[in-house]
Scaffold this motif. Structure first.
Motif, mmCIF file in Angstrom:
data_model
loop_
_atom_site.group_PDB
_atom_site.id
_atom_site.type_symbol
_atom_site.label_atom_id
_atom_site.label_comp_id
_atom_site.label_asym_id
_atom_site.label_seq_id
_atom_site.Cartn_x
_atom_site.Cartn_y
_atom_site.Cartn_z
ATOM 1 N N MET A 263 6.606 24.802 -8.897
ATOM 2 C CA MET A 263 6.281 25.708 -9.813
ATOM 3 C C MET A 263 7.375 25.570 -10.937
ATOM 4 N N TRP A 264 6.916 25.452 -12.275
ATOM 5 C CA TRP A 264 8.096 25.493 -13.200
ATOM 6 C C TRP A 264 8.414 26.789 -13.664
ATOM 7 N N TRP A 265 9.887 27.072 -13.728
ATOM 8 C CA TRP A 265 10.376 28.549 -14.099
ATOM 9 C C TRP A 265 11.055 28.250 -15.267
ATOM 10 N N GLY A 266 10.858 29.127 -16.293
ATOM 11 C CA GLY A 266 11.487 29.265 -17.622
ATOM 12 C C GLY A 266 11.115 28.334 -18.722
ATOM 13 N N ASP A 267 11.939 28.167 -19.638
ATOM 14 C CA ASP A 267 11.613 27.498 -20.953
ATOM 15 C C ASP A 267 11.152 26.246 -20.662
ATOM 16 N N SER A 268 10.004 25.750 -21.332
ATOM 17 C CA SER A 268 9.724 24.408 -21.435
ATOM 18 C C SER A 268 10.775 23.173 -21.819
ATOM 19 N N PRO A 269 10.792 22.220 -21.188
ATOM 20 C CA PRO A 269 11.544 21.177 -21.680
ATOM 21 C C PRO A 269 11.000 20.581 -22.694
ATOM 22 N N LYS A 270 11.891 19.795 -23.617
ATOM 23 C CA LYS A 270 11.305 19.064 -24.793
ATOM 24 C C LYS A 270 10.354 17.816 -24.713
ATOM 25 N N ARG A 271 10.797 17.260 -23.426
ATOM 26 C CA ARG A 271 10.151 15.862 -23.254
ATOM 27 C C ARG A 271 9.153 15.631 -22.310
ATOM 28 N N GLU A 272 8.743 16.830 -21.871
ATOM 29 C CA GLU A 272 7.766 16.915 -20.700
ATOM 30 C C GLU A 272 6.878 18.148 -20.845
ATOM 31 N N VAL A 273 5.721 17.973 -20.379
ATOM 32 C CA VAL A 273 4.772 19.127 -20.532
ATOM 33 C C VAL A 273 5.052 20.025 -19.190
ATOM 34 N N ARG A 274 5.555 21.054 -19.427
ATOM 35 C CA ARG A 274 5.905 22.191 -18.386
ATOM 36 C C ARG A 274 5.769 23.666 -18.876
ATOM 37 N N HIS A 275 5.286 24.369 -18.218
ATOM 38 C CA HIS A 275 4.918 25.808 -18.754
ATOM 39 C C HIS A 275 5.471 26.589 -17.674
ATOM 40 N N HIS A 276 6.018 27.702 -18.227
ATOM 41 C CA HIS A 276 6.093 28.844 -17.226
ATOM 42 C C HIS A 276 5.219 29.151 -16.122
ATOM 43 N N GLY A 277 5.648 29.447 -14.942
ATOM 44 C CA GLY A 277 4.613 29.982 -13.895
ATOM 45 C C GLY A 277 3.400 29.047 -13.569
ATOM 46 N N HIS A 278 3.588 27.713 -14.059
ATOM 47 C CA HIS A 278 2.408 26.691 -13.838
ATOM 48 C C HIS A 278 2.990 25.941 -12.537
ATOM 49 N N TYR A 279 1.946 25.643 -11.740
ATOM 50 C CA TYR A 279 2.171 24.612 -10.473
ATOM 51 C C TYR A 279 2.129 23.098 -11.006
ATOM 52 N N TYR A 280 2.959 22.291 -10.819
ATOM 53 C CA TYR A 280 2.833 20.964 -10.801
ATOM 54 C C TYR A 280 2.971 20.127 -9.477
ATOM 55 N N PRO A 281 2.394 18.790 -9.774
ATOM 56 C CA PRO A 281 2.476 17.725 -8.753
ATOM 57 C C PRO A 281 3.737 17.134 -8.735
ATOM 58 N N ALA A 282 4.194 16.589 -7.670
ATOM 59 C CA ALA A 282 5.508 15.692 -7.640
ATOM 60 C C ALA A 282 5.395 14.744 -8.563
ATOM 61 N N CYS A 283 6.521 14.143 -9.126
ATOM 62 C CA CYS A 283 6.727 13.119 -10.079
ATOM 63 C C CYS A 283 6.535 11.829 -9.604
ATOM 64 N N ASN A 284 5.931 10.993 -10.356
ATOM 65 C CA ASN A 284 5.595 9.555 -9.775
ATOM 66 C C ASN A 284 7.164 8.729 -9.848
ATOM 67 N N LYS A 285 7.796 8.765 -10.817
ATOM 68 C CA LYS A 285 8.908 7.905 -11.025
ATOM 69 C C LYS A 285 10.025 7.802 -9.800
ATOM 70 N N ARG A 286 10.195 9.231 -9.387
ATOM 71 C CA ARG A 286 11.203 9.172 -8.398
ATOM 72 C C ARG A 286 10.813 9.606 -6.933
ATOM 73 N N CYS A 287 9.878 10.608 -7.094
ATOM 74 C CA CYS A 287 9.179 11.227 -5.910
ATOM 75 C C CYS A 287 8.288 10.126 -5.151
ATOM 76 N N LYS A 288 7.534 9.498 -5.939
ATOM 77 C CA LYS A 288 6.297 8.858 -5.020
ATOM 78 C C LYS A 288 6.801 7.853 -4.211
ATOM 79 N N PRO A 289 7.828 7.093 -4.346
ATOM 80 C CA PRO A 289 8.408 6.047 -3.368
ATOM 81 C C PRO A 289 8.801 6.999 -2.231
ATOM 82 N N ILE A 290 9.867 7.957 -2.671
ATOM 83 C CA ILE A 290 10.325 8.839 -1.325
ATOM 84 C C ILE A 290 9.326 9.326 -0.559
ATOM 85 N N LEU A 291 8.560 10.213 -1.276
ATOM 86 C CA LEU A 291 7.470 10.805 -0.330
ATOM 87 C C LEU A 291 6.749 9.957 0.486
ATOM 88 N N GLY A 292 6.396 8.623 -0.343
ATOM 89 C CA GLY A 292 5.714 7.824 0.578
ATOM 90 C C GLY A 292 6.269 7.353 2.090
#
Length: 304
Positions: A263-292
């Motif tokens: 879950m994202w907490w707090g202010d939204s970042p400028k370069r990504e779509v993130r909203h306070h209190g919303h759930y989000y999936p893992a990122c593809n760039k860093r997490c996909k290979p690692i979680l794979g």
């Protein structure tokens, strides 16, 4: 009593399981400064302030393998207030931030190289301005090539010979000035190129050292470092997201993962779509290979 997850949710495509939402609700209440089962110790002001500027938090519901007791772990991405060891949160997979440790010492060396590069490049900008003004006070002579009105052929030839000689003398002076300028900067140019090569080498070496120390475990107890997982130098920040930190702690402490949510907490970042209190999936760039790698050995829901 809320039922536990039967299959581990796919972290790249999921609806948070009710028990994950319950855990996240307790964490969110604590972040708001409310009494919460998450922790009896209130969040310090600096922690809450920095988290409020925007941070991803995660929970991992687990079952203790020794006795089957269920509970949950909590984590945050990266660091908060420069720390990755806050009480009640899982620590970093590899803590490289010790002030006198290998990473900080070599990082300081790179910072020193950067400072010298910046100084030389600033001097070079000044020198480039000087180069553009080398001919001030002695500009290139400009002559009219065509025969002037009333000018005889002989006069025109003599004038052009004189003008060509003047232009040649100016070119000699210009070449001498340019050579003098280049001589002053040749040594510094060599130094600048050498420093840039040194910076790249030191940065690559430090990155390789860092990622080789992120030894990621999967559910079968097997390990690979991030260089092996990515097959190259991974993106910056790899291994520091919530998901790998939570799974690593579970695997190394006899806990079986059942489900997770971020879950994202707090202010939204400028370069990504993130909203306070919303759930989000893992990122593809860093997490996909690692979680794979890390999810191997778990019964994971498919990604539709």
């Amino acid at each position: 009593m809320t039922a536990l997850p039967v299959v581990f949710n796919n972290p790249f495509y999921y609806e948070p399981h009710p028990v994950c939402q319950l855990a996240m609700g307790q964490l969110a209440a604590w972040l708001r400064g409310e009494d919460s089962p998450f922790s009896a110790v209130p969040a310090v002001a600096a922690f809450r302030e920095e988290a409020g500027r925007g941070k991803m938090f995660g929970v991992l519901v687990v079952r203790r393998e020794a006795d089957g007791a269920a509970g949950y772990l909590a984590g945050y991405s990266g660091q908060l207030c420069g720390r990755s060891d806050w009480t009640d949160f899982v620590p970093a997979v590899f803590d490289y931030l010790q002030p006198d440790g290998h990473f900080k010492r070599h990082e300081a060396e790179i910072v020193g190289v950067n400072r010298e590069i910046d100084l030389l490049e600033a001097e070079r900008r000044v020198a480039d301005d000087e180069a553009e003004r080398l001919d001030e006070g002695d500009p290139r002579p400009m002559f009219e090539k065509a025969k002037g009105e009333g000018e005889t052929d002989e006069e025109h030839v003599r004038r052009r010979q004189f003008e060509n000689a003047e232009l040649h003398r100016w070119k000699v002076r210009h070449k001498a000035r340019t050579a003098q300028w280049q001589a002053r900067w040749q040594e510094k140019e060599v130094r600048l190129l050498s420093l840039k090569r040194l910076r790249r080498q030191k940065s690559d070496d430090l990155q390789r050292w860092l990622f080789s120390h992120f030894s990621m475990m999967n559910a079968r107890g097997e390990r690979k470092d991030l260089l092996e997982i990515f097959g190259a130098i991974p993106p910056s920040g790899s291994g520091e997201c919530c998901e790998p930190k939570l799974l690593q702690y579970a695997y190394t402490h006899g806990l079986h993962p059942l489900g997770m949510a971020m879950m994202w907490w707090g202010d939204s970042p400028k370069r990504e779509v993130r909203h306070h209190g919303h759930y989000y999936p893992a990122c593809n760039k860093r997490c996909k290979p690692i979680l794979g790698w890390m999810l191997q050995g778990l019964d994971v829901a498919p990604n539709p």
